[in-house]
Design an enzyme around this catalytic site. Structure first.
Site, mmCIF file in Angstrom:
data_model
loop_
_atom_site.group_PDB
_atom_site.id
_atom_site.type_symbol
_atom_site.label_atom_id
_atom_site.label_comp_id
_atom_site.label_asym_id
_atom_site.label_seq_id
_atom_site.Cartn_x
_atom_site.Cartn_y
_atom_site.Cartn_z
ATOM 1 N N SER A 18 0.817 -1.213 0.000
ATOM 2 C CA SER A 18 0.000 0.000 0.000
ATOM 3 C C SER A 18 0.851 1.265 0.000
ATOM 4 O O SER A 18 0.587 2.212 -0.752
ATOM 5 C CB SER A 18 -0.948 -0.007 1.203
ATOM 6 O OG SER A 18 -0.226 -0.120 2.421
ATOM 7 N N LYS A 208 5.958 4.243 17.860
ATOM 8 C CA LYS A 208 4.567 4.720 17.808
ATOM 9 C C LYS A 208 3.619 3.580 17.465
ATOM 10 O O LYS A 208 2.451 3.595 17.873
ATOM 11 C CB LYS A 208 4.448 5.885 16.831
ATOM 12 C CG LYS A 208 4.792 5.569 15.380
ATOM 13 C CD LYS A 208 3.596 5.161 14.544
ATOM 14 C CE LYS A 208 3.997 4.773 13.138
ATOM 15 N NZ LYS A 208 2.847 4.365 12.302
ATOM 16 N N SER A 271 -5.848 2.963 11.163
ATOM 17 C CA SER A 271 -4.642 2.425 11.788
ATOM 18 C C SER A 271 -4.782 0.931 12.075
ATOM 19 O O SER A 271 -5.621 0.516 12.882
ATOM 20 C CB SER A 271 -4.351 3.170 13.095
ATOM 21 O OG SER A 271 -3.354 2.510 13.841
#
Length: 351
Positions: A18, A208, A271
């Protein structure tokens, strides 16, 4: 001041997932760009349909974007003008070592060893706990003229492929790399900021993902937005501590690749790391989640991050808690209780 690069570059994006596809689409709107896909059938379908139905279904790709399953052909595209070229590695962390090893054999033979090269993956290599720049150095460091860096920031691939606005950071000690990425991508919808802090950018991008899993667990447990805000803020502190131990610049963690990427990944509906955490918080087992086809870099690199932090004697309580839940059978609520029961301390260390 770095030397200005020409208006047109030849760009090769290696990896048709992607993110690689999204960056290739962005670059091809202004520059001759080839996207390399390892899977021949995928490459053929993308070239025919101008769509990556596997990773970005429904997103139309620019007609000018070339797609090939032949790595030699993709690199030959650059060999026509190696002084005005850019290589973007769009593979995940797990694919970096094999691809870089292959490039080490191919680039010098084509006179491409000095072409600016950037990688876009975020995370630690599972087996070695290496950051991507360490993998690149191990495979390509002996190549004369190597100019390399990292491209990162708060971004979902689908939005970039659709031409929606995004801001990214390119970090490299090489001005040639910073200039090439800016020339290739900076435009109406993409804003590029430059940095020299490769380590800081990579640490932010890696940790993160782990913190986003924690935030997803928090949301899956319905603990509220206050708890999520606390996890984001204290997660940022973990990122900064880890980065400091590796020599990163602290201001990097207040920027796009630190706070910016953390907030997006910990709260965004697109996410994957947050979605895995949501499922864990709702009571599903990690094995079942992975068996359903859901993947997330935060799961892949959590143990490597924890192990490297332990070796450096860095305290990462949220990362430790995520690992305990994912891999050691600790219940999510017990992990939350353990974090809340930690001894009170100043928010910032005393100078």
């Amino acid at each position: 001041m770095s030397q200005a690069r020409p208006a047109t570059l030849r760009v090769a994006v290696l990896g048709a997932g992607s993110w690689g596809t999204a960056l290739a689409a962005a670059a091809s709107r202004r520059h001759p760009t080839v996207l390399w896909a390892r899977d021949g059938a995928q490459a053929q379908a993308m070239a025919a349909r101008h769509e990556n139905t596997r990773y970005l279904p429904g997103v139309a790709l620019p007609p000018a974007l070339q797609v090939s399953a032949d790595l030699a052909q993709a690199l030959a595209h650059l060999a026509h003008d190696p002084a005005h070229a850019l290589i973007i590695l769009g593979v995940p962390v797990a694919g970096m070592t094999p691809l870089c090893t292959e490039l080490a054999a191919r680039l010098p033979a084509l006179g491409l060893q000095a072409v600016p090269l950037v990688w876009t993956c975020k995370g630690f290599e599972e087996q070695t706990a290496r950051l991507p720049h360490e993998t690149v150095q191990a495979a390509l460091g002996a190549m004369p003229g190597l100019a390399a860096g990292v491209l990162s920031g708060p971004s979902f691939a689908r939005e970039v492929a659709q031409g929606l606005p995004v801001a990214l950071t390119v970090a490299s000690e090489s001005s040639a790399v910073r200039d090439a990425v800016t020339t290739a991508l900076h435009g109406a919808a993409v804003r590029i900021y430059a940095s020299t802090d490769v380590v800081g950018v990579e640490v932010g991008g890696a940790l993160k993902n782990v913190i986003a899993v924690a935030c997803g667990i928090c949301d899956g447990l319905a603990l509220g937005t206050n708890a999520r805000a606390a996890l984001i803020t204290r997660g940022l502190a973990e990122m900064a501590r880890f980065g400091a131990a590796l020599g990163a610049q602290q201001e990097t963690f207040a920027g796009l690749t630190g706070l910016g990427d953390l907030v997006l990944t910990a709260t965004g509906e697109l996410s994957r790391n947050r979605r895995v955490g949501l499922e864990i918080g709702a009571g599903r087992k990690l094995a079942d989640i992975l068996a359903s086809g859901m993947t997330a870099e935060g799961v892949r690199c959590a143990r490597a991050a924890r192990d490297r932090a332990r070796a450096l004697n860095i305290e990462l309580p949220i990362t430790e808690a995520v690992c305990a839940v994912l891999f050691e059978g600790l219940s999510p609520m017990t992990a939350v209780s353990a974090l809340l029961a930690r001894e009170a301390r100043p928010e910032s260390p005393t100078p």
